[in-house]
Scaffold this motif. Structure first.
Motif, short mmCIF file in Angstrom:
data_model
loop_
_atom_site.label_atom_id
_atom_site.label_comp_id
_atom_site.label_asym_id
_atom_site.label_seq_id
_atom_site.Cartn_x
_atom_site.Cartn_y
_atom_site.Cartn_z
N GLU A 59 0.85 -1.24 0.00
CA GLU A 59 -0.12 0.03 0.12
C GLU A 59 0.90 1.28 0.00
O GLU A 59 1.93 1.15 0.80
CB GLU A 59 -1.14 0.03 1.25
N ASN A 117 -4.63 4.92 -1.98
CA ASN A 117 -5.90 5.77 -1.35
C ASN A 117 -6.09 6.67 -2.10
O ASN A 117 -5.57 7.57 -2.59
CB ASN A 117 -5.19 6.34 0.08
N GLU A 150 -8.09 2.28 -2.94
CA GLU A 150 -8.46 2.15 -1.78
C GLU A 150 -9.48 3.49 -1.47
O GLU A 150 -9.21 4.51 -1.30
CB GLU A 150 -7.64 2.13 -0.72
N ASP A 180 -11.94 0.79 2.22
CA ASP A 180 -11.02 1.12 3.57
C ASP A 180 -11.51 1.38 4.58
O ASP A 180 -12.62 1.80 4.89
CB ASP A 180 -10.16 2.44 2.94
N LYS A 201 -11.36 -3.80 3.72
CA LYS A 201 -10.26 -3.81 4.60
C LYS A 201 -10.78 -3.17 6.15
O LYS A 201 -11.55 -2.32 6.21
CB LYS A 201 -9.22 -2.44 4.19
N GLU A 237 -5.99 -4.60 8.86
CA GLU A 237 -4.91 -3.82 9.20
C GLU A 237 -4.62 -3.88 10.44
O GLU A 237 -5.39 -4.21 11.31
CB GLU A 237 -5.23 -2.29 8.85
MG MG Z 1 -5.65 2.80 2.89
#
Ligand code: MG
Ligand code: C2E
Ligand code: MG
Ligand code: MG
Length: 293
Positions: A59, A117, A150, A180, A201, A237
């Motif tokens: 990422e 992102n 994301e 996300d 996520k 995460e």
């Molecule tokens: Mg992210």
């Protein structure tokens, strides 16, 4: 206008607001200069598949190498950017930089994915999809599925339809879409129902304390169950320890990301890290947790 008048009235009672606006303006000017002078940088954090420990990609996470204040984290400068004229140019820079990194990995013979992102303003920019089309057109050997966008749950509800249309077009190009920080918004289930999603996520705030906190653990378990019902793979995460990873594996989580695997690292370190990880994972055998976890 009534809005202006309201603002001025508010202003009368809150002189601090003026100072606040001035500070934000200065911050934006400084950031715009930083963008021009190349002070912004992407760090990369590994994302690992639980079943066989394979590194699937990284990422991209933005950093600001400030000449006086040192390395700044997103929470120290991104809030000022939100909804400003800089949000889209900054997003464009991130996208371009992340795709360049993908090219570098490919050139080095590594088939790694990159997760980027994307803010809603950038997503809804008229150039967003054409830019991706241009990139894929000029890099016909890149698997579009190695690029994940994301998106946060914070998109204003009124933009949900447009965001959903753009993301569907991106999926049409072969890109992946990840939701996300799932569970932190006010309408997670609406997003899950409305947005085209390939990956969920789970936010680190639920994962970090799940070993001690029964509620957090129940939430993580439920999100994994929900994701499975929607046939979406799920990434956790905030995997800080080996125990996090093994509990998540038992729960059926597909992918993990966290300090226990690696902290976000400068782009220059990614290839060496990937090779070292692969060596370790192979020695450990598929399905076993790596010793560094
Ligand atoms: Mg992210
Ligand atoms: P995110 O997309 O949810 O990224 C994950 C964040 O969790 C990263 O923080 C990462 O360093 C941190 N993290 C990962 N593993 C662990 C762990 O095991 N423990 C703990 N305590 N933290 C962990 P970071 O880099 O500070 O980024 C914060 C947020 O800023 C990101 O959250 C993302 O929403 C935003 N952001 C970062 N880069 C960009 C960007 O290029 N564009 C946009 N629009 N937003 C970005
Ligand atoms: Mg997140
Ligand atoms: Mg986050």
């Amino acid at each position: 206008s009534a809005k202006e008048k309201g603002r001025n009235q508010f202003h009368m009672f809150d002189p601090g607001l003026d100072e606040c606006r001035r500070q934000r303006r200065n911050q934006l000017m400084e950031l715009s200069r930083a963008l021009e002078h190349g002070e912004l940088e992407l760090f990369f954090q590994p994302q690992v598949r639980v079943s066989d420990n394979a590194l699937i990609g990284f990422e991209a996470l933005i950093r600001w190498r400030h000449p006086e204040r040192g390395l700044l984290l997103p929470h120290q400068f991104l809030p000022a950017v939100a909804d400003s004229h800089l949000e889209t140019p900054l997003g464009q820079w991130v996208l371009k930089e992340a795709l360049q990194q993908l090219n570098l990995w490919r050139a080095a013979g590594e088939s790694l994915g990159v997760s980027i992102n994307i803010s809603v303003q950038h997503l809804l920019d008229r150039n967003f999809v054409p830019h991706l089309e241009d990139y894929l057109h000029s890099h016909p050997d890149v698997d579009p599925g190695s690029i994940t966008l994301e998106v946060l749950e914070t998109a204003a509800l009124k933009d949900l339809k447009r965001a959903s249309e753009v993301l569907t077009r991106c999926q049409g190009l072969g890109l992946q879409v990840a939701l996300d920080d799932f569970g932190t918004g006010f309408s997670s289930l609406t997003y899950l129902r409305t947005l085209p999603v390939d990956l969920i996520k789970i936010d680190q705030s639920f994962v970090l304390n799940m070993l001690d906190d029964a509620s957090d653990r129940a939430i993580v378990e439920s999100v994994i169950f929900l994701a499975q019902r929607f046939a979406h793979p799920v990434l956790a995460e905030g995997v800080e320890t080996m125990e996090h990873a093994s509990v998540l594996r038992e729960m059926g989580c597909n992918l993990v990301q966290g300090f226990g695997i690696a902290r976000p690292m400068p782009a220059a370190d990614t290839l060496a890290w990937a090779r070292q990880w692969r060596g370790q994972a192979q020695r450990q055998g598929a399905g076993r947790l790596s010793p560094s976890l």
